[in-house]
Structure formats: structure tokens, C-alpha cells
Enzyme design. Structure first.
Site, short mmCIF file in Angstrom:
data_model
loop_
_atom_site.label_atom_id
_atom_site.label_comp_id
_atom_site.label_asym_id
_atom_site.label_seq_id
_atom_site.Cartn_x
_atom_site.Cartn_y
_atom_site.Cartn_z
N TYR A 249 103.28 48.30 11.64
CA TYR A 249 102.77 47.48 10.54
C TYR A 249 102.33 48.35 9.37
CZ TYR A 249 100.07 43.94 8.02
OH TYR A 249 99.58 43.09 7.05
N LYS B 61 103.97 48.48 5.43
CA LYS B 61 103.19 48.22 4.23
C LYS B 61 103.12 49.46 3.33
CE LYS B 61 102.33 43.92 5.10
NZ LYS B 61 102.94 42.85 4.27
#
Length: 244
Positions: free
Chosen positions: A149, A153
Site C-alpha cells: 500500500y 501511494k
């Protein structure tokens, strides 16, 4: 503060729930015509019943070909919010190919594809535009079990800068918003354990997580001409977490 968004047409991905849904509602209230994209038809049906005039598009953005078909004839768009995302949390030593592929397909590749479709149309029409990518504080801080994750990002923040660089000459601004934990239904479910939440809250100077409207307000500002000299930025909405 009047944002002057009325009369424009926006496309919002991940529009069925949470930040995306609230963004659609706020844009409609501001007089914007909205194309709402979600992979869940039931969420779109309920959204349309709440916000008359919303144009629903049901597609899984992880599917490149289906997305191309669904959005190829979406028509002129002035504003784009790339909000769709997944958070598949695994310890680094247990990261799976499936979690990696799904995370990058939705959190990064879909942003590229949808933005290409929208930006090409803006350029062909010769109109200015604004794109907001919903990123995270996890782009700039390592969090346990967030290896994939955080990576998506971090890549999204850099993609935002490159998009701003290349699309700026066409008068298309591109920015990111980088929130902390947001009190959506998912946020409340994932951070309801007081002990787990305390570890993160202790690192936030304001001592609280973000409410949905905090993020939506930042998105609308970046879409509006009030931020007309802002592009390539990553706007923190995290109570000072990145300052610690």
C-alpha cells in the site's frame, strides 16, 4: 468561500462509498454534473437516488479492457477525482503476488488509464482542467504491514508530479491529497481498536483522525480555480502527522 464549480462536469472514481461518495454529493451540491464510477451497482443505484443527475458507470477499474470500454464514450469532463483504491495489508514477508497485482492495478495503473482518457479529451477540446489523485500519508511514512500500500501511494505521488509537469502546458492542473486515517465506515472498522489507534494518534499533533469532510473540502479546493497556481503538490490532510 465560493469555489465557482457550477456548470462543470466531473468524473469521480470509487464513487460508491466513503470519500468518493461524499465527493460526489459535495460536487452535486456545488452545481457540478457528475459521472460516478464504481464497481458496485447497488452503491451506484443508491447514490443516484440521493443525487439526481448523477451519471452512473459500473466497472472494475482493475480490468483495463472493461475500463476502456466503459469510459471511451463518457463525453467531456472538466474535473477528475481519482479516488478508487484498495488497501490489502500484509506483513512484508507474506506479501502475495495477488495482493501486489490488485493494489498496483487499482491504486496506480487505473489512475494512469482514467487520467489518459480524460486528459486526452481535455486537450482535444482545448479546455483547462483539474485532476486530483487521492493518495495517503502512507506515501511518505513507513507503516507496518503496509508495504504494498505504501509503495502504491509513493508511486502515486510521483505520478502526480509527472502528470503536472506534462499536462501543465495544456492548462491541466494535477494535485494529490494525502490524508491520514479517515473516519469512513472502513476507517472506523479498521481502527476501532483503541490500542491500535493510539499508536498512530500519538504521532498526530492534533490528536485525531480525519473526518470525511476534511478530505472532501481539500479535494474541492484543488479542483477549483481558487488553487489556480497549485499543481504537482501533495496536500497533507493528516493533523500534522508528517511533521513529526
Amino acid at each position: 468561500m465560493e469555489l465557482g464549480l457550477a456548470g462543470r462536469r466531473a468524473l469521480v472514481t470509487g464513487a460508491g462509498k466513503g470519500i468518493g461518495r461524499s465527493t460526489v454529493q459535495a460536487l452535486c451540491a456545488a452545481g457540478v454534473r457528475v459521472v460516478a464510477v464504481s464497481r458496485t451497482q447497488a452503491d451506484l443505484d443508491s447514490l443516484v437516488s440521493e443525487c439526481s443527475g448523477v451519471e452512473p458507470v459500473c466497472v472494475d477499474l482493475a480490468d483495463w479492457e472493461a475500463t476502456e470500454r466503459a469510459l471511451s464514450s463518457v463525453g467531456p469532463v472538466d474535473l477528475l477525482v481519482n479516488n478508487a483504491g484498495v488497501a490489502l495489508l500484509q506483513p512484508f514477508l507474506e506479501v502475495t503476488k495477488e495482493a501486489y497485482d490488485m493494489s498496483f492495478d487499482v491504486n496506480l495503473r487505473a489512475v494512469i488509464q482514467v487520467s489518459q482518457i480524460v486528459a486526452k479529451s481535455m486537450i482535444a477540446r482545448g479546455v483547462p482542467g483539474a485532476i486530483v489523485n487521492v493518495s495517503s500519508q502512507a506515501s511518505q511514512r513507513a507503516l507496518a504491514n503496509h508495504g504494498v500500500y505504501c509503495s502504491t501511494k509513493g508511486a502515486l505521488d510521483m505520478l502526480t508530479k509527472v502528470m503536472a509537469l506534462e499536462l501543465g502546458p495544456h492548462k491541466i492542473r494535477v494535485n494529490a491529497v494525502n490524508p491520514t486515517v479517515v473516519m469512513t465506515l472502513m476507517g472506523k472498522a479498521n481502527w476501532s481498536d483503541p490500542q491500535k489507534a493510539k499508536v498512530l494518534l500519538d504521532r498526530i499533533p492534533l490528536g485525531k483522525f480525519a473526518e470525511v469532510e476534511n478530505v472532501v473540502d481539500a479535494i474541492l479546493f484543488l479542483l477549483s480555480d481558487r488553487s489556480g497556481m497549485t499543481t504537482g503538490s501533495a496536500l497533507p490532510v493528516e493533523g500534522g502527522f508528517l511533521a513529526t
